[in-house]
Scaffold this active site. Sequence first.
Site, PDB file in Angstrom:
ATOM      1  N   GLU A 164      14.075  -0.004  10.460  1.00  0.00           N
ATOM      2  CA  GLU A 164      12.629  -0.031  10.225  1.00  0.00           C
ATOM      3  C   GLU A 164      12.082   1.396  10.267  1.00  0.00           C
ATOM      4  OE1 GLU A 164      10.723  -2.428  13.198  1.00  0.00           O
ATOM      5  OE2 GLU A 164       8.728  -1.683  12.713  1.00  0.00           O
ATOM      6  N   ASN A 172       0.803  -1.236   0.000  1.00  0.00           N
ATOM      7  CA  ASN A 172       0.000   0.000   0.000  1.00  0.00           C
ATOM      8  C   ASN A 172       0.830   1.278   0.000  1.00  0.00           C
ATOM      9  OD1 ASN A 172      -2.573  -1.376   0.046  1.00  0.00           O
ATOM     10  ND2 ASN A 172      -2.094  -1.925   2.160  1.00  0.00           N
TER      11      ASN A 172
END
Length: 150
Positions: free
Chosen positions: A98, A10
């Site tokens: 991350e 996404n």
Amino acid sequence: MQILVINGPNLNLLGRREPGVYGSMTLAEIEGEMVKAAQDLQVSLTFFQSNHEGALLDRIHAAAADDTAGIIINPGAFTHTSIALRDAVSGVAIPTVEVHLSNIHAREAFRAHSYLAAVAVGQVCGFGPQGYLMALCGLVSRLRKGLAAP
Ligand code: DQA
């Protein structure tokens, strides 16, 4: 120094996906800003985005066979679901940061847990697109100090 920047599901929709949460910059615009920062830092970047978990795993595995020194990854929703992604990152032992655009700790409870966090060298979240640049600076600095993956 070669850094791989991976975006998961996404994130190809950035710019029009929930702009109140993720901002109005497209992924291409974020990558453009990263390229500029990489030039200043004298490192090169490779970009990869996929909506498919297996494709992300394959790209991480491939990084072990090319000259990738570090990985910056926004795993999107796979952050909260994918033990396979965590195992891929720990398996290749390439220092990995991350990144999340939003503050995952200030949203729904299911977003607060990251399977990746324990095998990442660090996590940047809540700073929007700037977070990718912060991750790049932090990762390059760490790599230049010769620190290995955790
Ligand atoms: C995200 C946060 C995730 O919880 C979410 O599923 C995403 C984007 C972020 O960048 O804030 O797709 O990783």
